[in-house]
Design an enzyme around this catalytic site. Structure first.
Site, short mmCIF file in Angstrom:
data_model
loop_
_atom_site.label_atom_id
_atom_site.label_comp_id
_atom_site.label_asym_id
_atom_site.label_seq_id
_atom_site.Cartn_x
_atom_site.Cartn_y
_atom_site.Cartn_z
CE1 TYR A 33 1.16 -0.36 4.36
CE2 TYR A 33 0.19 1.83 4.37
CZ TYR A 33 0.98 0.88 4.97
OH TYR A 33 1.61 1.15 6.15
CE LYS A 149 3.30 3.12 3.10
NZ LYS A 149 3.43 3.24 4.55
CD GLU A 182 10.00 1.56 10.41
OE1 GLU A 182 9.86 2.54 9.67
OE2 GLU A 182 9.99 0.39 10.02
CG LEU A 206 8.62 2.29 4.69
CD1 LEU A 206 8.45 1.11 3.72
CD2 LEU A 206 7.26 2.92 4.98
N1 PLP Z 1 7.61 3.67 8.92
C1 PLP Z 1 6.48 2.93 8.87
C2 PLP Z 1 6.47 1.58 9.49
C3 PLP Z 1 5.34 3.43 8.21
O1 PLP Z 1 4.22 2.67 8.15
C4 PLP Z 1 5.39 4.72 7.64
C5 PLP Z 1 4.22 5.29 6.96
O2 PLP Z 1 3.18 4.69 6.86
C6 PLP Z 1 6.57 5.47 7.73
C7 PLP Z 1 7.68 4.90 8.37
C8 PLP Z 1 6.68 6.84 7.14
O3 PLP Z 1 6.69 6.78 5.75
P1 PLP Z 1 6.20 8.02 4.84
O4 PLP Z 1 7.00 9.21 5.25
O5 PLP Z 1 6.49 7.58 3.46
O6 PLP Z 1 4.73 8.19 5.11
#
Ligand code: PLP
Length: 286
Positions: A33, A149, A182, A206
């Site tokens: 997603y 993701k 994270e 991620l």
């Molecule tokens: N880390 C995780 C586990 C996430 O699910 C997300 C966003 O959904 C992020 C980091 C941040 O990613 P982004 O800045 O692309 O929204």
């Protein structure tokens, strides 16, 4: 106004939008997603989100459900039909519908695509950023490929629920060495003596799109970046802390497991970064 969702080629009322019982996303979390912020009716960092979507799909050997131009059109159409000026567009691609069996369907089936959008009052985010958020910590017990993701978010859901039950808004996940990986749906940062510290994105996290933009902001603003792991203990002694994501943008963290950070109030550098973010993100017309 009733919400509209896109499901496998059709725009349908949100309330009756549904996927098949043997969709592999539903049965195996066999899908990925993306979430894109909508700001003033425009898609934020669409190019990077679609690049990451393509990468996630490649890693799982799932085809794009349609070409990129067509997908961009669907995203815009869902945003338009839901009249979203500020909010999010969510897209999910799964391997498709097939009789339940672990190996990939053979012959290949059409990947399933769902797109939804929702409005969010921008004042809410502003208010939250003025106060800052509390985070708790929880063991990171996810699989190794968190760089993809996927919709398999159960450990993230459990950690976030635990945070909520403790009165916090986010959970920071902690690896076996005591280092923060994270957040449950955000990237984690601390600031010490003017240096911005966040884990490198090649392993264990991620690669957040907002994280990538913030790295660019730091370079443009002449701020120092240290990409390395940091422990919960180090974080508790930081001058400032924050999280980044498409939904939270740059959000100050003012306590970790009940211990105040930076006097329990958002600090100057985090405020500056939040302000600078919009100048660096890509805004595409919706
Ligand atoms: N880390 C995780 C586990 C996430 O699910 C997300 C966003 O959904 C992020 C980091 C941040 O990613 P982004 O800045 O692309 O929204």
């Amino acid at each position: 106004m009733s919400r509209i969702a896109y499901v496998n080629g059709r725009y349908v009322p949100h309330g009756s939008a549904a996927v098949h019982v043997e969709d592999r996303g539903y049965q195996f979390s066999d899908g990925v997603y993306e979430v894109c912020e909508i700001h003033q009716g425009r898609l934020v960092d669409e190019t990077r989100h679609l690049d990451r979507l393509e990468r996630s799909l490649r890693e799982l050997k799932i085809r794009m459900p349609m070409d990129r131009k067509a997908l961009s059109h669907v995203l815009r159409e869902v945003v338009r039909r839901n009249r979203v000026r500020h909010g999010l567009v969510y897209m999910q691609v799964t391997r498709g519908v097939s009789r339940r069996d672990h190996p990939f369907p053979s012959p290949e089936v059409q990947p399933a695509l769902v797109v939804t959008a929702k409005s969010i009052d921008p004042a809410k985010g502003v208010k939250m950023a003025e106060k800052g958020i509390a985070v708790t910590t929880a063991p990171d017990n996810r699989w190794e490929r968190v760089d993809i993701k996927t919709v398999g978010l159960l450990p993230n859901v459990l950690a976030r629920q635990d945070a909520q039950e403790k009165g916090a808004q986010e959970a920071w996940l902690v690896d076996a060495d005591g280092n923060v990986t994270e957040g449950s749906s955000t990237n984690a940062w601390i600031i010490k003596d003017g240096a911005l510290i966040t884990r490198h994105a090649d392993r264990g996290i991620l690669r957040g799109i907002t994280r990538t933009v913030v790295v660019e902001v730091l370079a443009a603003e002449g701020l120092r970046l240290e990409e390395r792991p940091f422990s919960v203990e180090e974080a508790k002694k930081a001058d400032e802390a924050f999280v980044t994501s498409a939904t939270k943008i740059v959000m100050p963290v003012v306590s970790i497991d009940g211990q105040a950070i930076g006097g329990g109030r958002p600090g100057p550098l985090v405020k500056r970064l939040r302000g600078a973010f919009r100048r660096h993100s890509e805004l595409a017309a919706a």
